[in-house]
Structure formats: structure tokens, C-alpha cells
Design an enzyme around this catalytic site. Structure first.
Site, PDB file in Angstrom:
ATOM      1  N   ARG A  50       0.851  -1.199   0.000  1.00  0.00           N
ATOM      2  CA  ARG A  50       0.000   0.000   0.000  1.00  0.00           C
ATOM      3  C   ARG A  50       0.883   1.243   0.000  1.00  0.00           C
ATOM      4  O   ARG A  50       0.638   2.214  -0.713  1.00  0.00           O
ATOM      5  CB  ARG A  50      -0.963   0.029   1.196  1.00  0.00           C
ATOM      6  CG  ARG A  50      -1.677   1.380   1.313  1.00  0.00           C
ATOM      7  CD  ARG A  50      -2.833   1.479   2.287  1.00  0.00           C
ATOM      8  NE  ARG A  50      -2.766   0.626   3.433  1.00  0.00           N
ATOM      9  CZ  ARG A  50      -1.972   0.818   4.490  1.00  0.00           C
ATOM     10  NH1 ARG A  50      -1.168   1.868   4.554  1.00  0.00           N
ATOM     11  NH2 ARG A  50      -1.978  -0.032   5.499  1.00  0.00           N
ATOM     12  N   TYR A 102     -15.966  16.973 -14.641  1.00  0.00           N
ATOM     13  CA  TYR A 102     -16.423  15.582 -14.680  1.00  0.00           C
ATOM     14  C   TYR A 102     -17.457  15.330 -13.572  1.00  0.00           C
ATOM     15  O   TYR A 102     -17.282  15.774 -12.434  1.00  0.00           O
ATOM     16  CB  TYR A 102     -15.208  14.671 -14.500  1.00  0.00           C
ATOM     17  CG  TYR A 102     -15.532  13.214 -14.500  1.00  0.00           C
ATOM     18  CD1 TYR A 102     -15.823  12.548 -15.684  1.00  0.00           C
ATOM     19  CD2 TYR A 102     -15.575  12.489 -13.310  1.00  0.00           C
ATOM     20  CE1 TYR A 102     -16.140  11.206 -15.687  1.00  0.00           C
ATOM     21  CE2 TYR A 102     -15.887  11.144 -13.307  1.00  0.00           C
ATOM     22  CZ  TYR A 102     -16.168  10.507 -14.489  1.00  0.00           C
ATOM     23  OH  TYR A 102     -16.473   9.179 -14.485  1.00  0.00           O
ATOM     24  N   ASP A 174      -7.348  19.058 -14.500  1.00  0.00           N
ATOM     25  CA  ASP A 174      -7.688  17.702 -14.930  1.00  0.00           C
ATOM     26  C   ASP A 174      -7.322  17.615 -16.408  1.00  0.00           C
ATOM     27  O   ASP A 174      -7.960  18.231 -17.258  1.00  0.00           O
ATOM     28  CB  ASP A 174      -9.190  17.468 -14.698  1.00  0.00           C
ATOM     29  CG  ASP A 174      -9.636  16.053 -15.081  1.00  0.00           C
ATOM     30  OD1 ASP A 174      -8.931  15.386 -15.856  1.00  0.00           O
ATOM     31  OD2 ASP A 174     -10.714  15.631 -14.599  1.00  0.00           O
ATOM     32  N   LYS A 199      -8.492   6.485 -19.192  1.00  0.00           N
ATOM     33  CA  LYS A 199      -8.826   6.985 -20.525  1.00  0.00           C
ATOM     34  C   LYS A 199      -7.620   6.866 -21.473  1.00  0.00           C
ATOM     35  O   LYS A 199      -7.193   5.772 -21.738  1.00  0.00           O
ATOM     36  CB  LYS A 199      -9.354   8.416 -20.401  1.00  0.00           C
ATOM     37  CG  LYS A 199     -10.345   8.622 -19.226  1.00  0.00           C
ATOM     38  CD  LYS A 199     -11.650   7.851 -19.383  1.00  0.00           C
ATOM     39  CE  LYS A 199     -12.483   7.754 -18.107  1.00  0.00           C
ATOM     40  NZ  LYS A 199     -12.793   9.006 -17.443  1.00  0.00           N
TER      41      LYS A 199
END
Ligand SMILES: *Cc1c(COP(=O)(O)O)cnc(C)c1O
Length: 385
Positions: A50, A102, A174, A199
């Protein structure tokens, strides 16, 4: 790797050396949760996956280099990345966001962050003056997305960065729709850039991920702390898939842009089409800004079909190569109706005031043969009624 190499070389090599043990050319997927220590506290830099994993480190170094920043951090999704960025804010801080960010980011900010005492102002940031008039002395962050979704508005990053400087606010960009191939916000004055790696960076619609890049040591340390504290980290396999995607980013983006421009021009002259939104068209209201800050104009095209929901539904059902699906940025072409799909959760009144109505169609133009894509759009438009 030397810092002087160019974009395509960084995409393929940054953060990755052949494996010193075996000589494997491809960077390994370190599927391990924990790492052996030589003595308590004595280790080779990795303790628990992690907190850090070598495949993730390779991706983090790669995206930092590709975006032209110092530090990269990888997250389990674009929204996990946004959450860490949003958590840089504290009670009483003021945040300005562009009004068509978004949907998931909008939800994070309006249904979660505002409950934590952060004050939020939404503005049409394509109009830089409205950003200026929303500034307060407690404005700590400005958050924009350019080109925006689904209307592909373009925001002048340099001008907004200058405004952020007036109150010492962080500018977050972004960069998902442009990808680092088309635009590097840090070079234009942004403080933090983030991606949904799901994406264009992943590029093959096979992985969900998020990436953050910045160049300020103290912001990086805080984000790294939040990455480990929230625990929204990607698996080593997911990191590897994104690393592999980025290797072909420059080649894919060239074709995405070429195809999208061809399709935007084709649609603009089609009798069943009312309006086309593509930053590369002369008719686009911020074309001149896009020309200055982007290398090319991207793979996303939106348009309004003549008629309404029944015409757009008929069109979408008639498509044969374009798949009817949400998401974007993969090698395959996708089409969708934002009002009924990606933006269905935006309250109707707000959606309509943003211009996201039933006649609007969004295309994620893939890298298939352009002629085939145009023929598919043409036959579907002729069946749209
Ligand atoms: C998809 C997307 C996100 C969210 O990313 P996930 O990987 O789905 O969590 C954020 N911003 C933009 C512009 C996106 O397209």
C-alpha cells in the site's frame, strides 16, 4: 534516464530499466504485498505494497517525466486521485471549480467536500473574468478541466494560473481529455495535474486508474501521505497496464487527433447535424486558446443532431462500429448521449443550463480507419429519422 530526451522516448523508457536480476526488457509486475527486511527497519526501500510497490514506482516516475513534473503518484482510479487532491483543503478554505467538471468530481465536491466546510464557487472558467470576480482572499484552490466534458470548452490555463497566483491558490488541472501528449499544464503554471488513467493513458479500455503529478516537494509529501492514509492505491498489475499503455501514447494520440478532426469536419458539413463542438474547428469559440496551449485538438467530438432525443437514440442504435458506451480514450470508437448516460445524474435544470440536452451526442473517436468511421456515422445519421 537523461532528462533531455524527448516525449516519445520518455513514454517508452522513463521509470523503467531492464531488470538487473534477469535482464528482462519489460518491467516486472511485482505481485507481492510485503517485502523481506534484512534487519528490523533495514530494507531496500519497499516495506508494504500500500505504501509502495516497485511497479507503482515505475509508473509514478514515468508519468512525472511524461508530464514534465518532479513527482508522480498513482491511485486506484481518477476519483481516488481527485479525493486526495480535494483533501489538501481545510475547513474555511474556498475552492473555485469550472462549472462542467467531470460528473464524479462534481459529486465529490458538492455532496462530500462541501459538508466538510469547504466553500465552493462554480464558474464558467472559459470566461477568465468570471474566475477573477470569484476570487477571495481565502481562495486556496482553483480546479479546472480543459477541454471540458462534454462540450469541449477550452480554458486558458496560463491566464487562470496568473489569477491563482494573486491569492496564492493552487491551480489543479484535470488533463484527462488532452493527455500529456497534447498539453502540459505544469509548464503553463498549474501546480497539480491529474489524470483518469482509465482513458488515454491506459488507452485500451482495460484498466481503471488515476495519476497525479506536481513539482512542489511539500505538496507532494502531503499527497503521498494521503495516498497511504486513504489507501486508494492501484494494484501492481493495473500499474503495469497503464505503463504499457503510455508506451504507445504518442502514436495513438496522433491517430486519435487525425481521425477526430476528419470526423468533426465531416459532421460540420452534414445536413442532419446542427452544431459540432471540436477545439480544432475554426468555429469553436476558444479555438485560438486551444491553438496556443495544445499541440493538436484531441480525440473527443461532440455534436447536436437535428431533432431531439428520438433522433439521437435512433442514431446511436444504428451505429455499427462505434460502440454505445460511456468512458473514452480507448483505441475503439465509442458514442453516447450525455443527457441520458454520462451526465444523467446531473439535475435536469442544471444539465439544461449547461447545454447538455437530449440532442447532444459525444464521440470518443478511436484509431480505426477514418473512412470506415465516417461511413458508419453517415449510415447511422441517415437512419436517425
Ligand atoms: C473518467 C474521468 C474522471 C474520473 O476517473 P475514474 O478513473 O473514472 O475514477 C475524472 N475526470 C475526467 C475528465 C474523466 O473523464
Amino acid at each position: 534516464m537523461s532528462k533531455t530526451v524527448r516525449f516519445a522516448t520518455k513514454c517508452i523508457h522513463a521509470g523503467q530499466k531492464p531488470d538487473p536480476v534477469t535482464g528482462a526488457v519489460t518491467f516486472p509486475i511485482y505481485l507481492t504485498s510485503t517485502f523481506v527486511q534484512e534487519a528490523p527497519g533495514k530494507h531496500k526501500g519497499f516495506v508494504y505494497s500500500r505504501t509502495g510497490n516497485p511497479t507503482r514506482t515505475a509508473l509514478e516516475e514515468n508519468i512525472a517525466s511524461v508530464e514534465g513534473g518532479k513527482y508522480g503518484l498513482a491511485f486506484a482510479s481518477g476519483l481516488a486521485a481527485s479525493n486526495a487532491i480535494a483533501a489538501l483543503l481545510k475547513l474555511g478554505d474556498h475552492l473555485i471549480i469550472s462549472d462542467d467538471v467531470y460528473g464524479g468530481v462534481y459529486r465529490l465536491i458538492n455532496q462530500f467536500l462541501s459538508d466538510w466546510g469547504v466553500k465552493v464557487t462554480q464558474v464558467d472558467a472559459a470566461n477568465v473574468r468570471s474566475v477573477k470576480s470569484s476570487l477571495r482572499k481565502e481562495t486556496r484552490m482553483i480546479w479546472i478541466e480543459t477541454p471540458s466534458n462534454p462540450l469541449l470548452k477550452v480554458i486558458d490555463i496560463k491566464k487562470v494560473a496568473a489569477l491563482a497566483g494573486e491569492t496564492g491558490a493552487m491551480l489543479v488541472v484535470d488533463n484527462t481529455f488532452a493527455s500529456p501528449f497534447l498539453q502540459n499544464p505544469l509548464a503553463l503554471g498549474a501546480h497539480i495535474v491529474f489524470h483518469s488513467a482509465t482513458k488515454y493513458l491506459g488507452g485500451h479500455s482495460d484498466v481503471v486508474g488515476g495519476l497525479v503529478v506536481n513539482s512542489d516537494e511539500s505538496i507532494y509529501q502531503r499527497l503521498k501521505f494521503l495516498q497511504n492514509t486513504f489507501g486508494g492505491v492501484p494494484s501492481p498489475l493495473d500499474c503495469w497496464l497503464v505503463l504499457r499503455g503510455i508506451k504507445t501514447l504518442h502514436v495513438r494520440m496522433e491517430r486519435h487527433c487525425h481521425n477526430a478532426k476528419g470526423i468533426a469536419e465531416f459532421l460540420e458539413s452534414h445536413r442532419k447535424v446542427k452544431t459540432v463542438y471540436y477545439p480544432g474547428l475554426q468555429s469553436h469559440p476558444q479555438h485560438y486558446v486551444a491553438r496556443r496551449q495544445m499541440k493538436e485538438y484531441g480525440g473527443m467530438v461532440s455534436f447536436r443532431i437535428k431533432g431531439g432525443v428520438s433522433q439521437s437514440t435512433g442514431f446511436l442504435k444504428a451505429l455499427k462500429i462505434f460502440a454505445l458506451a460511456e468512458s473514452l480514450g480507448g483505441v475503439e470508437s465509442l458514442a453516447e448521449c450525455p443527457a441520458l448516460m454520462t451526465h444523467a445524474s446531473v439535475p435536469t435544470k442544471r444539465r439544461e443550463s449547461l447545454g447538455i440536452t437530449g440532442d447532444l451526442i459525444r464521440l470518443s473517436v478511436g484509431i480505426e480507419d477514418l473512412q470506415d468511421l465516417q461511413e458508419d456515422l453517415d449510415q447511422a445519421l441517415s437512419q436517425a429519422g
